[in-house]
Design a protein around this motif. Structure first.
Motif, mmCIF file in Angstrom:
data_model
loop_
_atom_site.group_PDB
_atom_site.id
_atom_site.type_symbol
_atom_site.label_atom_id
_atom_site.label_comp_id
_atom_site.label_asym_id
_atom_site.label_seq_id
_atom_site.Cartn_x
_atom_site.Cartn_y
_atom_site.Cartn_z
ATOM 1 N N ARG A 139 -39.197 6.258 7.741
ATOM 2 C CA ARG A 139 -39.001 6.588 6.331
ATOM 3 C C ARG A 139 -38.830 5.299 5.527
ATOM 4 N NH1 ARG A 139 -34.531 9.000 4.658
ATOM 5 N NH2 ARG A 139 -33.261 8.492 6.480
ATOM 6 N N ALA A 141 -37.456 3.560 1.739
ATOM 7 C CA ALA A 141 -36.707 3.695 0.489
ATOM 8 C C ALA A 141 -36.739 2.354 -0.235
ATOM 9 C CB ALA A 141 -35.268 4.123 0.762
ATOM 10 N N SER A 142 -36.470 2.396 -1.531
ATOM 11 C CA SER A 142 -36.556 1.181 -2.342
ATOM 12 C C SER A 142 -35.406 1.124 -3.332
ATOM 13 C CB SER A 142 -37.890 1.149 -3.098
ATOM 14 O OG SER A 142 -37.898 0.128 -4.081
ATOM 15 N N ASN A 145 -35.201 3.209 -6.658
ATOM 16 C CA ASN A 145 -34.669 4.565 -6.778
ATOM 17 C C ASN A 145 -33.163 4.595 -7.032
ATOM 18 O OD1 ASN A 145 -37.171 4.867 -4.727
ATOM 19 N ND2 ASN A 145 -36.926 6.737 -5.907
ATOM 20 N N GLU A 158 -31.702 8.624 -5.409
ATOM 21 C CA GLU A 158 -32.397 9.864 -5.068
ATOM 22 C C GLU A 158 -33.866 9.584 -4.806
ATOM 23 O OE1 GLU A 158 -32.834 14.526 -6.500
ATOM 24 O OE2 GLU A 158 -32.174 13.009 -7.953
ATOM 25 N N ASP A 159 -34.365 10.153 -3.692
ATOM 26 C CA ASP A 159 -35.798 10.171 -3.422
ATOM 27 C C ASP A 159 -36.143 11.531 -2.823
ATOM 28 O OD1 ASP A 159 -34.935 10.056 -0.801
ATOM 29 O OD2 ASP A 159 -35.836 8.111 -0.346
ATOM 30 N N ASP A 160 -37.253 11.633 -2.116
ATOM 31 C CA ASP A 160 -37.688 12.929 -1.594
ATOM 32 C C ASP A 160 -36.849 13.419 -0.420
ATOM 33 O OD1 ASP A 160 -39.704 12.964 -3.460
ATOM 34 O OD2 ASP A 160 -41.210 12.119 -2.105
ATOM 35 N N LYS A 163 -30.186 12.344 -1.474
ATOM 36 C CA LYS A 163 -29.559 12.187 -2.784
ATOM 37 C C LYS A 163 -28.107 11.773 -2.589
ATOM 38 C CE LYS A 163 -28.728 14.604 -7.175
ATOM 39 N NZ LYS A 163 -28.772 15.903 -7.893
#
Length: 303
Positions: A139, A141-142, A145, A158-160, A163
């Motif tokens: 996965r 993330a950045s 977000n 929060e991403d897909d 949260k």
């Protein structure tokens, strides 16, 4: 000639299929004891030009005898060989016995400047076994977000998949056991997926701009402190900054569709707010994440 060309095409196709296949997501630590990745997360911090890898793995014992995890050693390496120049790291160390048919988890993270790492993974028992992260669907993330906010209630990230909410809108402070305690600051973690996922948990911190109560007498409640006269020769009391000790619990992972509310407390020993000016906001709270390179700050005032 046509037959030779056909044979060559078959060979090339075979190499393509097998050469691009994923490595197996399983290593045998000893007979009937194996380790498997459950989740891998990378966090890219473009502002600091760094990358963090978070990993969660399961160790399962299918043997007849208990497996003592004190015999297990592991660390993150590049291609099971190269040491990594890290800026931050953590790894859990299970210290109990895994009985027949049971399992345990290992959790950790490692952060480093973006450079030439090619094949990061977990190296076990002095490089005898290697479980590459790319054996699992990683996965991503950045820091893009992450929301910058000074509000008492907001969404930090929060991403897909995940949260993270912060809520200090109902925070309160009390005086007990010779310390001021800021309570009811909450962080909520929500898993949006149908899988178990690792959590890049936040590390809160706080300061109190207040009065040093050392040698100022014995106080049993905040009401007593509020009524006490701390002035000296008509001068307002001297205030200073106090760092909090933080209590709560660290959340390593979430099960599918799980939501967990964590409550954080900040303890300031032998210190209290200065009630001379009730318009001040003496509690300064920081929601920190090294992986995202962010620290959101908000202030909490007096009632």
């Amino acid at each position: 000639m046509k037959k030779i060309v056909t044979m060559l095409c078959v060979c090339v196709l075979s190499l393509s299929l097998f050469g691009c296949s994923k490595p197996e997501n399983n290593v045998e630590l000893k007979k009937n004891v194996s380790c498997q990745l459950l989740d891998v997360l990378t966090i890219t911090n473009e502002s600091d030009n760094s990358t963090y890898y978070y990993y969660l793995a399961s160790i399962e014992n299918k043997g007849k005898k208990p497996y003592n995890t004190q015999n297990l050693s592991y660390r993150v390496t590049d291609d099971n060989e190269k040491e990594i120049s890290v800026i931050d790291k953590y790894q859990s160390t299970p210290t109990y016995v895994i009985n027949k048919g049971q399992n345990t988890y290992i959790y950790g993270y490692i952060g480093f400047p973006n450079n030439d790492q090619k094949n990061l993974g977990i190296s076990f028992n002095n490089k005898k076994q290697f479980l590459p992260f790319k054996a699992f669907k990683i996965r991503k993330a950045s820091d893009k977000n992450v929301k910058d906010s000074k509000e008492l209630k907001y969404t930090f990230f929060e991403d897909d998949t995940l949260k993270m909410d912060v809520d200090a809108s109902k925070a309160k402070y009390v005086y007990e056991n010779n310390e001021t305690v800021l309570k009811n600051v909450k962080i909520t973690y929500k898993n949006k997926t149908d899988s178990r996922i690792i959590v890049p948990y936040l590390t809160p911190s706080a300061t109190l701009e207040g009065i040093d109560l050392e040698d100022k007498g014995e106080f049993k409640s905040m009401e007593e402190i509020q009524k006490h006269d701390f002035t000296t020769n008509g001068m307002a009391p001297k205030t200073q900054s106090f760092k909090a000790s933080v209590t709560g619990y660290v959340l390593y992972f979430l099960d599918k569709k799980q939501t967990v509310n964590t409550e954080i407390e900040f303890h300031f020993g032998n210190a209290a707010p200065d009630f001379t000016d009730k318009n001040t906001k003496p509690f300064i709270v920081h929601m920190n994440s090294k992986a995202f390179g962010k620290s959101n700050t908000f202030k909490i005032g007096l009632e």
